[in-house]
Enzyme design. Structure first.
Site, short mmCIF file in Angstrom:
data_model
loop_
_atom_site.label_atom_id
_atom_site.label_comp_id
_atom_site.label_asym_id
_atom_site.label_seq_id
_atom_site.Cartn_x
_atom_site.Cartn_y
_atom_site.Cartn_z
N ASP A 210 6.80 -0.05 1.30
CA ASP A 210 5.63 0.73 1.73
C ASP A 210 5.92 1.30 3.10
O ASP A 210 6.97 1.02 3.70
CB ASP A 210 4.36 -0.15 1.74
CG ASP A 210 3.08 0.67 1.53
OD1 ASP A 210 2.89 1.68 2.24
OD2 ASP A 210 2.27 0.31 0.66
N GLY A 236 9.57 2.10 4.48
CA GLY A 236 10.18 3.40 4.22
C GLY A 236 9.14 4.39 3.73
O GLY A 236 7.96 4.06 3.57
N ASP A 237 9.62 5.60 3.49
CA ASP A 237 8.76 6.69 3.01
C ASP A 237 9.29 7.08 1.64
O ASP A 237 10.45 7.50 1.51
CB ASP A 237 8.89 7.86 4.01
CG ASP A 237 8.12 9.10 3.56
OD1 ASP A 237 7.89 9.28 2.35
OD2 ASP A 237 7.78 9.91 4.44
N PHE A 238 8.46 6.94 0.60
CA PHE A 238 8.99 7.16 -0.75
C PHE A 238 9.29 8.62 -1.07
O PHE A 238 9.88 8.90 -2.12
CB PHE A 238 8.20 6.44 -1.84
CG PHE A 238 6.69 6.64 -1.90
CD1 PHE A 238 6.10 7.87 -1.81
CD2 PHE A 238 5.88 5.52 -2.15
CE1 PHE A 238 4.72 8.01 -1.93
CE2 PHE A 238 4.49 5.65 -2.26
CZ PHE A 238 3.92 6.89 -2.14
N HIS A 256 -1.67 8.44 -8.87
CA HIS A 256 -2.94 9.18 -8.83
C HIS A 256 -3.26 9.75 -7.44
O HIS A 256 -4.12 10.60 -7.32
CB HIS A 256 -4.10 8.36 -9.40
CG HIS A 256 -4.65 7.30 -8.49
ND1 HIS A 256 -5.88 6.72 -8.72
CD2 HIS A 256 -4.15 6.71 -7.39
CE1 HIS A 256 -6.11 5.82 -7.77
NE2 HIS A 256 -5.08 5.78 -6.96
C1 LIG Z 1 -3.67 3.47 -3.25
S1 LIG Z 1 -2.57 2.43 -2.39
C2 LIG Z 1 -1.98 1.36 -3.66
C3 LIG Z 1 -1.53 0.02 -3.17
C4 LIG Z 1 -1.05 -0.98 -4.23
N1 LIG Z 1 0.04 -0.47 -5.02
C5 LIG Z 1 -2.20 -1.35 -5.13
O1 LIG Z 1 -2.33 -0.80 -6.22
O2 LIG Z 1 -3.00 -2.21 -4.74
C6 LIG Z 1 -1.21 3.52 -2.11
C7 LIG Z 1 -0.10 2.90 -1.29
O3 LIG Z 1 0.96 3.85 -1.16
C8 LIG Z 1 1.46 3.75 0.16
N2 LIG Z 1 2.10 5.01 0.55
C9 LIG Z 1 1.49 6.19 0.78
N3 LIG Z 1 2.39 7.13 1.12
C10 LIG Z 1 3.60 6.51 1.12
C11 LIG Z 1 4.91 6.96 1.39
N4 LIG Z 1 5.16 8.23 1.73
N5 LIG Z 1 5.91 6.06 1.29
C12 LIG Z 1 5.68 4.77 0.96
N6 LIG Z 1 4.44 4.30 0.66
C13 LIG Z 1 3.41 5.16 0.77
C14 LIG Z 1 0.25 3.44 0.98
O4 LIG Z 1 0.60 2.90 2.24
C15 LIG Z 1 -0.52 2.49 0.09
O5 LIG Z 1 -0.18 1.15 0.33
#
Ligand SMILES: C[S@@+](CC[C@H](N)C(=O)[O-])C[C@H]1O[C@@H](n2cnc3c(N)ncnc32)[C@H](O)[C@@H]1O
Length: 347
Positions: A210, A236-238, A256
């Site tokens: 994350d 990291g940044d996905f 989503h």
């Molecule tokens: C809606 S939450 C879902 C969290 C978890 N998977 C759950 O279902 O409980 C979206 C997650 O994606 C992460 N996220 C958003 N942009 C991201 C990025 N560019 N790289 C990595 N993670 C990211 C956010 O920090 C967050 O924890």
């Protein structure tokens, strides 16, 4: 109205009851959200069978509407009352006492603090297609805005655990984990999903990926379950970075959040990071293919209008199609419980 205008509903004359109940549903919803905010259920878990005055005093409420508030919660099935004394129901005792590990109020706390207000401009969102949360009017990106404030970060991450722990248990039971050794949850927040998998399967290790600000809440959540030796956080940044490699990758409530191009990119990056035979599990409140059954999934998609610049929820058929485009050879949809389903893609 003449008789030919009346719909034939099992011989009964039509009533507006269901319409009115739905239309005024926010009264009941906000009453529960305020009860969670005030800690009504936590107070009654500590001290059951309080009379109205004692409960009111413990919560610091004004006398004017306290009895109406408590009795409304009784009428809504959230409290019990006997001889003027209040106690939690079986469900609220288990799920809304903040002191219990079964607490699911995190999502309700965030709904109360953020979403309740933002949903007030749903009409504007529908007319403009524009995000309606903190990012409204070209402010910061959603995650940057939330993570700039430690309390909001913790509240958001807790809300994610509340909506994902149950799905995590279902995925721990439904997926053939015996065939795999490692799992990484992509966009893991606190790591509710890998914790549930690791609790159920001793041979599984891995962790979560994350944005870096999530590391402390992930580490704390994993430590609470004594799993720090098997589950690690990778920051990291996905979009900018390659995804970490593992036998199984999971994306829960990730796709989503994003528009179609980003959804496709994330699926392709997951495909590239998996070994042959590896699996991607995507879970969400996946909409039924006929788009009329899973109301929660459809409302979640409207929530993505409120919360994101291009996100939307999708059907199982949509997701299988995108996975196949990314190269996955087998795909299947499995219902998990409540509104949630998972889509599994095998490389
Ligand atoms: C809606 S939450 C879902 C969290 C978890 N998977 C759950 O279902 O409980 C979206 C997650 O994606 C992460 N996220 C958003 N942009 C991201 C990025 N560019 N790289 C990595 N993670 C990211 C956010 O920090 C967050 O924890």
């Amino acid at each position: 109205m003449t008789e030919e205008h009346l719909p034939a509903t099992a011989g009964q004359p039509p009533t507006p009851e269901a319409i009115m109940q739905l239309g005024m549903g926010y009264w009941a919803s906000k009453t529960l959200l305020s009860a969670v905010e005030l800690g009504v259920f936590t107070v009654l878990a500590e001290a059951p069978d309080l009379d109205g005055d004692a409960l009111r005093e413990k919560l610091g409420l004004h006398a004017r509407s306290a009895t109406d508030f408590f009795d409304a919660l009784v009428a809504l099935g959230m409290l019990e009352r006997e001889d003027g004394r209040y106690r939690n129901t079986q469900d609220t005792e288990l799920f809304l006492d903040r002191a219990k590990p079964t607490y699911v109020g995190g999502m309700l706390e965030m709904s109360n603090a953020r979403l309740y207000g933002f949903w007030g401009s749903l009409t504007e969102g529908l007319q403009t297609g524009e995000v309606q949360n903190e990012a409204k009017g070209g402010g910061e990106d959603f995650f940057a805005a939330i993570y700039a404030d430690q309390d909001r970060l913790a509240q958001f991450a807790g809300a994610m655990t509340a909506i994902s722990a149950g799905a995590g248990q279902a995925i721990a039971a439904a997926f053939p984990w015996g065939d795999y050794k490692t799992v990484i949850d992509i966009g893991c927040a606190e790591g509710a999903l890998p914790v549930q998998i690791a609790l159920a399967h001793d041979h599984i290790s891995g962790g979560g990926f994350d944005l870096p600000p999530l590391e402390p809440v992930f580490d704390a959540h994993v430590a609470r379950f004594g799993l720090g030796d098997r589950l690690r956080f990778t920051g990291g940044d996905f979009f900018a970075d390659p995804l970490p490699e593992a036998d199984v990758l999971v994306m829960g409530h990730i796709l989503h959040d994003w528009g179609l191009d980003e959804k496709r990119l994330l699926l392709k990056k997951a495909y590239d990071a998996l070994p042959d035979g590896g699996a991607l599990i995507v879970y969400d409140a996946i909409i039924d293919d006929d788009r009329r059954g899973n109301a929660f999934g459809l409302l979640m998609s409207l929530n993505m209008l409120i919360e994101t610049t291009g996100g939307f929820d999708y059907t199982g058929a949509d997701c299988c199609g995108w996975m196949q485009e990314a190269g996955f050879r087998d795909t299947r949809v499995e219902h998990l419980g409540g509104p949630d389903s998972m889509v599994v893609g095998i490389k």
